[in-house]
Each structure stands twice: as structure tokens, then as C-alpha cells.
Design a protein around this motif. Structure first.
Motif, mmCIF file in Angstrom:
data_model
loop_
_atom_site.group_PDB
_atom_site.id
_atom_site.type_symbol
_atom_site.label_atom_id
_atom_site.label_comp_id
_atom_site.label_asym_id
_atom_site.label_seq_id
_atom_site.Cartn_x
_atom_site.Cartn_y
_atom_site.Cartn_z
ATOM 1 N N ILE A 125 50.485 22.951 35.314
ATOM 2 C CA ILE A 125 51.350 21.835 35.668
ATOM 3 C C ILE A 125 52.595 22.251 36.581
ATOM 4 O O ILE A 125 52.901 21.785 37.608
ATOM 5 C CB ILE A 125 51.787 20.918 34.508
ATOM 6 C CG1 ILE A 125 50.810 20.334 33.937
ATOM 7 C CG2 ILE A 125 53.066 20.074 35.059
ATOM 8 C CD1 ILE A 125 50.880 19.454 32.802
ATOM 9 N N VAL A 126 53.222 23.484 36.286
ATOM 10 C CA VAL A 126 54.462 23.815 36.985
ATOM 11 C C VAL A 126 53.796 24.116 38.461
ATOM 12 O O VAL A 126 54.588 24.069 39.466
ATOM 13 C CB VAL A 126 55.077 25.062 36.051
ATOM 14 C CG1 VAL A 126 56.101 25.621 37.186
ATOM 15 C CG2 VAL A 126 55.790 24.358 35.073
ATOM 16 N N VAL A 127 52.629 25.171 38.353
ATOM 17 C CA VAL A 127 52.324 25.666 39.849
ATOM 18 C C VAL A 127 51.847 24.244 40.510
ATOM 19 O O VAL A 127 52.096 24.342 41.889
ATOM 20 C CB VAL A 127 51.185 26.253 39.591
ATOM 21 C CG1 VAL A 127 50.360 26.845 40.721
ATOM 22 C CG2 VAL A 127 51.544 27.799 38.950
ATOM 23 N N LEU A 128 51.132 23.392 39.799
ATOM 24 C CA LEU A 128 50.757 22.062 40.724
ATOM 25 C C LEU A 128 51.925 21.494 41.157
ATOM 26 O O LEU A 128 51.856 20.728 42.364
ATOM 27 C CB LEU A 128 49.855 21.458 39.511
ATOM 28 C CG LEU A 128 48.429 21.800 39.578
ATOM 29 C CD1 LEU A 128 47.727 20.802 38.620
ATOM 30 C CD2 LEU A 128 47.574 22.112 40.699
ATOM 31 N N GLU A 129 53.075 21.284 40.321
ATOM 32 C CA GLU A 129 53.902 20.566 40.720
ATOM 33 C C GLU A 129 54.795 21.243 42.066
ATOM 34 O O GLU A 129 55.181 20.473 43.003
ATOM 35 C CB GLU A 129 55.083 20.335 39.657
ATOM 36 C CG GLU A 129 54.743 19.348 38.685
ATOM 37 C CD GLU A 129 55.682 19.200 37.489
ATOM 38 O OE1 GLU A 129 56.439 20.344 37.249
ATOM 39 O OE2 GLU A 129 55.659 18.155 36.517
ATOM 40 N N ARG A 130 54.954 22.320 42.152
ATOM 41 C CA ARG A 130 55.337 23.284 43.172
ATOM 42 C C ARG A 130 54.669 23.066 44.340
ATOM 43 O O ARG A 130 54.970 22.743 45.754
ATOM 44 C CB ARG A 130 55.583 24.681 43.007
ATOM 45 C CG ARG A 130 56.627 24.895 41.667
ATOM 46 C CD ARG A 130 56.400 26.587 41.439
ATOM 47 N NE ARG A 130 57.345 26.945 40.398
ATOM 48 C CZ ARG A 130 57.536 28.297 39.790
ATOM 49 N NH1 ARG A 130 56.710 29.114 40.148
ATOM 50 N NH2 ARG A 130 58.577 28.447 38.930
ATOM 51 N N PHE A 131 53.059 23.013 44.138
ATOM 52 C CA PHE A 131 52.365 22.932 45.324
ATOM 53 C C PHE A 131 52.368 21.230 45.764
ATOM 54 O O PHE A 131 52.689 21.094 46.998
ATOM 55 C CB PHE A 131 50.823 22.943 44.977
ATOM 56 C CG PHE A 131 49.712 22.904 46.123
ATOM 57 C CD1 PHE A 131 50.088 23.910 47.257
ATOM 58 C CD2 PHE A 131 48.879 22.103 45.902
ATOM 59 C CE1 PHE A 131 49.090 23.569 48.190
ATOM 60 C CE2 PHE A 131 47.922 22.016 46.963
ATOM 61 C CZ PHE A 131 48.233 22.783 48.161
ATOM 62 N N SER A 132 52.478 20.440 44.907
ATOM 63 C CA SER A 132 52.799 19.055 45.107
ATOM 64 C C SER A 132 54.220 18.800 46.122
ATOM 65 O O SER A 132 53.971 18.117 47.036
ATOM 66 C CB SER A 132 52.871 18.202 43.928
ATOM 67 O OG SER A 132 53.053 16.654 44.440
ATOM 68 N N LYS A 133 55.207 19.476 45.742
ATOM 69 C CA LYS A 133 56.461 19.738 46.546
ATOM 70 C C LYS A 133 56.351 19.866 47.960
ATOM 71 O O LYS A 133 56.740 19.233 48.892
ATOM 72 C CB LYS A 133 57.482 20.043 45.701
ATOM 73 C CG LYS A 133 57.963 19.537 44.281
ATOM 74 C CD LYS A 133 59.041 20.301 43.689
ATOM 75 C CE LYS A 133 59.585 19.657 42.543
ATOM 76 N NZ LYS A 133 60.616 20.839 41.772
ATOM 77 N N VAL A 134 55.441 21.011 47.936
ATOM 78 C CA VAL A 134 55.426 21.620 49.300
ATOM 79 C C VAL A 134 54.545 20.443 50.392
ATOM 80 O O VAL A 134 54.875 20.300 51.269
ATOM 81 C CB VAL A 134 54.515 23.042 49.308
ATOM 82 C CG1 VAL A 134 54.023 23.102 50.819
ATOM 83 C CG2 VAL A 134 55.345 23.958 48.600
ATOM 84 N N VAL A 135 53.387 19.962 49.542
ATOM 85 C CA VAL A 135 52.582 18.941 50.270
ATOM 86 C C VAL A 135 53.505 17.758 50.652
ATOM 87 O O VAL A 135 53.408 17.278 51.709
ATOM 88 C CB VAL A 135 51.638 18.373 49.337
ATOM 89 C CG1 VAL A 135 50.833 17.319 50.018
ATOM 90 C CG2 VAL A 135 50.344 19.573 49.041
ATOM 91 N N PHE A 136 54.153 17.224 49.779
ATOM 92 C CA PHE A 136 54.962 16.053 49.931
ATOM 93 C C PHE A 136 56.161 16.245 50.943
ATOM 94 O O PHE A 136 56.530 15.271 51.848
ATOM 95 C CB PHE A 136 55.551 15.414 48.801
ATOM 96 C CG PHE A 136 54.621 14.593 47.999
ATOM 97 C CD1 PHE A 136 54.093 13.441 48.637
ATOM 98 C CD2 PHE A 136 54.432 14.794 46.891
ATOM 99 C CE1 PHE A 136 53.171 12.756 47.846
ATOM 100 C CE2 PHE A 136 53.304 14.136 45.899
ATOM 101 C CZ PHE A 136 52.799 12.956 46.638
ATOM 102 N N LEU A 137 56.567 17.661 50.887
ATOM 103 C CA LEU A 137 57.368 18.158 52.041
ATOM 104 C C LEU A 137 56.971 18.012 53.355
ATOM 105 O O LEU A 137 57.469 17.566 54.369
ATOM 106 C CB LEU A 137 57.992 19.337 51.624
ATOM 107 C CG LEU A 137 59.190 20.124 52.643
ATOM 108 C CD1 LEU A 137 60.270 19.091 52.644
ATOM 109 C CD2 LEU A 137 59.588 21.438 52.500
#
Length: 417
Positions: free
Chosen positions: A175-187
């Protein structure tokens, strides 16, 4: 003394001007006005701006698959161990689906009743609208429908992965990895949305240049219809739910007025998430219920977003004079029930949901999003406020149903605030 006051006034004016210049909505409004003027006085040049609006929409469409996948996976896996969540989680999810589906249905019903997208009852005079339905087969096949839609494929994979993560021993790390990737995508999406004024300019210039100023009428009708529908939903539907538990909707709104003002200023319901959780605990809801329902509701209970999305789809269908069958309307509701999850509080996410839905049904021109962009920013506050109120009511309902609510604390705090 006069000089001091004069300097203070000048400083305030500079500060106000600085905030205005940095406000994306301000530039979208300017772009809309410029686009209207160009399309009206120089229609040939306005029509040539079509490529700008289309390019912006194409950029938005690049984010459809990753954002849907990440929001659905994180939303489901964020529930934690489904067995441990148990009864409260099941109640919350059931409530979310019932109310958000009701919001979708109300949005569609109101859009059909008021017909905000109709221009002289004929829609926009699109000559080649049939190209958007060439892939539709008279003999409907669920398999063909699924295989031809990347959106549905991504949704299915996301649901499976989200559920599976709840039983994976390294769930937290994943989940931590996905949340980091999610932040990049939303950025990335955030930076693309900085181009919104350019997209609004292109879409508006093309629309006015080709179809004339009459197209501004349905945009105004859409805004009025959306705001009126959300107002009625809050006071009639949500107010009716609270009335069952002997709570007045006006008392609740007065109690959370600071959070409502914060959401109004930021156009994001997530800006009030920490403070609304504290307010609900003081109100009498147990910490465990608040901690589960509010974060989950921000992904699964988006009443305002549901109303806006359903009305926008019907609005675009009316605008392009596309006739939808009852079955297609049910498909739209089903798609929005899933794709709308996780759309709150993220700039541009509403367009991701609309683009994915329009792409999936293969009937309404996705290019219409550039036209809709002209008023989207001015309805974001209504969406965010309705989402916040909806999640607040949901938390109270779940707490009450679990007998995990302290009425004396509620009464004291309503009077105190």
C-alpha cells in the motif's frame, strides 16, 4: 497617519491581486471570455482552435487507467482486514452504495426533466456524430462490450487486486508503494490541469465559432440545474435521513460551518477531513466509527460528485442530440457507481471519471469535455460541500445504527458551536 493607511490599502490591494493572479479559476474564466470573443467575432479562427481543446482532453485521457486502478485498489485495500472491519464496514459500504446510487439516479432524472443540454430541442448540429457509435453492435454482447473497453478491464483488475491485498501478508508495504506511485500520478495530473485555461479557451472558441453564442445557454442551465439538485439533495434526502434520527439538517450545518467555509475556499472536501473527524467525535460519534467511515467515505460516498457526473453525461448526450436507451442509462449508472469512487478532492479527477465513462459507452463524443470545462471549475465548490455533508451524515447514521453515539454530547456541542 494617512500615509500609513494608504500604504496598508496598497499592500492589501497587491495581496488581493497576487492571489487573483495565482488562482486557476481566474485564468479559466479569462480563457473562457477570450474564447467566446474569438469564436464570435472571428468564427473561422475559433474553429481552428479545436485542436487545442482536443489535445487537452487527450492528455487527460492518458491518466484514466492509472488513476482508476490506484484509487480503486487503495480504496478497497484501505479498508484493512475485511473480516476485522466486519459489521461496521459492511453497513458503511451498503449505505454508501445506496445513497450514492440514489444521487446518480436523481442527477439523471433532473437532467432529463430540465434538459439543460437542449438547444431548441435539437442539440448541437453535429454532422458526423454517427462516427462515435460506429463500434456499437445491434446484437449486444457482454463479452464484446467488455473486451472493447479498457476502462472496464482496468476496473475489474483493480477490484480483484484491492480485495486480494486485504489478505496479502505484505499488504502494508504494498500500500505504501502504491500510495507513493499514486502521489506521482496525481502530481502529473495536477500539472496537466494547469493547462486547463488553454483547454477551456480552445474548447469554447471552437464551440462558439462553429455553433454560435446560443451554446452558452445550456451551460448556464447546467450550472443552475446542478446547484439546485444538490441543494434539494442535501435538504430533502440527507435532511430526511437525519430527521429519522431526530437531528435537524440546519443544526448540523451550523455545527460544521467552519469546515463548510474551508471547503468553499479550497474547492476540496479533503481540506476539511482532519477537522471534521474531530468535530464528529465531539458530536458523539465513537472514534472507531469516525476513523472507519470518514476516510472510506472519501472514496466510496461522493454524493455531490455523483450528481454532477450523472447530470454531465446526460447534458453532453442532449448537447450532441444522442439518444440513450433505458439499458444504456443503466449501464451509465453502473459505470459511474464504480468510476466515481476516489474522485473527491483531486483536481481534474472529475474529468477522468467522465472521460472513462464516455469512452466505455462509445456513444457520446469525448470531445464534449472541452466544452464542459468552461463551467466545471464553478461547480467544484458545490460538489465538495455536498460530498462533505454526505460523509458527515453517513458517519452519524452508522454510529446511530451501532448504538455508538452519545446524544447528550451531540446536544451540548450543537448549542456550543
Amino acid at each position: 497617519m494617512k500615509n500609513t493607511n494608504s500604504n496598508a490599502v496598497k499592500s492589501n490591494n497587491k495581496s488581493l491581486f497576487s492571489k487573483l493572479v495565482q488562482n486557476l479559476t481566474f485564468w479559466v474564466l479569462i480563457a473562457i471570455i477570450v474564447g467566446i470573443l474569438l469564436g464570435h467575432f472571428f468564427p473561422a479562427a475559433g474553429v481552428q482552435m479545436e485542436i487545442i481543446g482536443k489535445t487537452f482532453v487527450d492528455l487527460i485521457k492518458l491518466f484514466i487507467a492509472p488513476i482508476i486502478f490506484l484509487t480503486i485498489v487503495l480504496g478497497i485495500s484501505g479498508m484493512g482486514d475485511l473480516k476485522k472491519v466486519g459489521r461496521i464496514g459492511a453497513k458503511a459500504l451498503l449505505y454508501f452504495e445506496i445513497v450514492s446510487t440514489l444521487a446518480l439516479a436523481i442527477g439523471i432524472a433532473v437532467a432529463y426533466f430540465f434538459e439543460p443540454g437542449k438547444i431548441d430541442k435539437t442539440g448541437l448540429p453535429i454532422q458526423d456524430a454517427s462516427k462515435y457509435t460506429q463500434g456499437a453492435s445491434k446484437d449486444f454482447s457482454w463479452m464484446q462490450f467488455f473486451l472493447s473497453n479498457l476502462t472496464l478491464q482496468v476496473l475489474l483488475v483493480a477490484i480483484i487486486v484491492g480485495v486480494a491485498l486485504n489478505f496479502y501478508k505484505h499488504r502494508e508495504k504494498t500500500i505504501v508503494v502504491l500510495e507513493r506511485f499514486s502521489k506521482v500520478v496525481f502530481l502529473g495530473l495536477k500539472y496537466v490541469m494547469y493547462l486547463a485555461p488553454i483547454g477551456a479557451f480552445g474548447g469554447m472558441a471552437y464551440t462558439i465559432g462553429k455553433f454560435g453564442l446560443a451554446t452558452l445557454i445550456p451551460l448556464g442551465k447546467l450550472m443552475i440545474s446542478v446547484y439546485a439538485t444538490m441543494f434539494l439533495f442535501v435538504f430533502i434526502v440527507l435532511g430526511g435521513i437525519l430527521r429519522y434520527y431526530k437531528i435537524k439538517i440546519m443544526d448540523l450545518l451550523k455545527y460544521i460551518r467552519e469546515e463548510l467555509l474551508l471547503v468553499l475556499g479550497t474547492s476540496s472536501s479533503e481540506s476539511a477531513l482532519p477537522s471534521i473527524m474531530l468535530k464528529l467525535e465531539k458530536m458523539g460519534c465513537s472514534k472507531s466509527v469516525v476513523g472507519l467511515v470518514i476516510p472510506t467515505g472519501y472514496s466510496f460516498n461522493l454524493d455531490g460528485t455523483s450528481i454532477y457526473l450523472s447530470m454531465s453525461v446526460i447534458f453532453l448526450a442532449q448537447l450532441y442530440d444522442v439518444q440513450l436507451s433505458f439499458f444504456e442509462i443503466l449501464v451509465i449508472i453502473g459505470l459511474l457507481m464504480i468510476t466515481s469512487k476516489g474522485a473527491a478532492g483531486v483536481t481534474g479527477s472529475g474529468f477522468i471519471v467522465l472521460a472513462s465513462t464516455l469512452t466505455a459507452i462509445h456513444k457520446i463524443p469525448v470531445e464534449g469535455l472541452a466544452f464542459l470545462l468552461g463551467v466545471d471549475k464553478f461547480m467544484s465548490e458545490a460538489r465538495a460541500i455536498t460530498n462533505l455533508i454526505g460523509n458527515t451524515v453517513a458517519t452519524i447514521v452508522i454510529a446511530k445504527s451501532e448504538n455508538d453515539f452519545a446524544d447528550p454530547i451531540l446536544d451540548t456541542n450543537l448549542e456550543e458551536f
